[in-house]
Design an enzyme around this catalytic site. Structure first.
Site, mmCIF file in Angstrom:
data_model
loop_
_atom_site.group_PDB
_atom_site.id
_atom_site.type_symbol
_atom_site.label_atom_id
_atom_site.label_comp_id
_atom_site.label_asym_id
_atom_site.label_seq_id
_atom_site.Cartn_x
_atom_site.Cartn_y
_atom_site.Cartn_z
ATOM 1 N N THR A 15 0.827 -1.205 0.000
ATOM 2 C CA THR A 15 0.000 0.000 0.000
ATOM 3 C C THR A 15 0.863 1.257 0.000
ATOM 4 O O THR A 15 2.035 1.233 0.345
ATOM 5 C CB THR A 15 -0.959 0.021 1.206
ATOM 6 O OG1 THR A 15 -0.201 0.035 2.410
ATOM 7 C CG2 THR A 15 -1.876 -1.189 1.187
ATOM 8 N N ASP A 16 0.230 2.364 -0.377
ATOM 9 C CA ASP A 16 0.935 3.643 -0.426
ATOM 10 C C ASP A 16 0.482 4.537 0.734
ATOM 11 O O ASP A 16 -0.254 4.095 1.619
ATOM 12 C CB ASP A 16 0.721 4.324 -1.780
ATOM 13 C CG ASP A 16 -0.739 4.643 -2.077
ATOM 14 O OD1 ASP A 16 -1.576 4.654 -1.142
ATOM 15 O OD2 ASP A 16 -1.043 4.903 -3.251
ATOM 16 N N GLN A 17 0.877 5.778 0.718
ATOM 17 C CA GLN A 17 0.563 6.711 1.793
ATOM 18 C C GLN A 17 -0.944 6.945 1.933
ATOM 19 O O GLN A 17 -1.422 7.298 2.999
ATOM 20 C CB GLN A 17 1.281 8.037 1.543
ATOM 21 C CG GLN A 17 1.229 8.991 2.711
ATOM 22 C CD GLN A 17 2.073 10.222 2.476
ATOM 23 O OE1 GLN A 17 2.520 10.473 1.362
ATOM 24 N NE2 GLN A 17 2.288 11.003 3.515
#
Length: 142
Positions: A15-17
């Site tokens: 996942t990203d930010q």
């Protein structure tokens, strides 16, 4: 047509930010789906590499529709959209746990000699694999 289906549990590292699957991870999942499809047809991509053959991506398209998040399980469906004995085009659909489309994609590959990157006559060098691909596209199209 034969469709390979695999589930993928979204890991935190994917996942990203924003808390959704980072876009490049869908490409990794497409590779997992393609490898699974090849295995479902009774073959192993690793054997091609042992034979000195690789299958580079020459075109790639992906459309992102809905996010997947950490802890969810996505499903990747993979099938052979086109195959002509030289070029293979795979298509992908990745869905959310509720069945909504998260992403769709298409990748185009050719088989080449690893040492020279010269294309090989796939249908002649791997006739069983060629026949399996032709049959995989036909099943259920009647």
């Amino acid at each position: 047509m034969i469709v390979s289906t695999r589930e993928i549990e979204v890991r935190y590292a994917e996942t990203d930010q924003m808390g959704v699957v980072y876009h490049a991870n869908y490409l990794v999942w497409m590779e997992l789906g393609r490898t699974a499809l090849i295995q479902d047809l009774g073959f192993k991509y690793a054997q091609l590499e042992k034979d000195g053959i690789v299958s580079p991506v020459i075109d790639l398209q992906i459309a992102y529709k809905k996010p997947l998040r950490y802890g969810e399980t996505g499903t990747i469906k993979t099938w052979i959209a086109e195959y002509d004995g030289f070029r293979s085009i795979y298509e992908y659909e990745i869905t959310t746990p509720t069945g909504e489309v998260a992403a769709t994609g298409k990748s185009t590959h050719v088989c080449v000699k690893k040492d020279s990157f010269r294309p090989i006559p796939f249908r002649k060098m791997y006739p069983d694999w060629h026949e399996a691909y032709m049959n995989a596209m036909k099943k259920g199209e009647e």
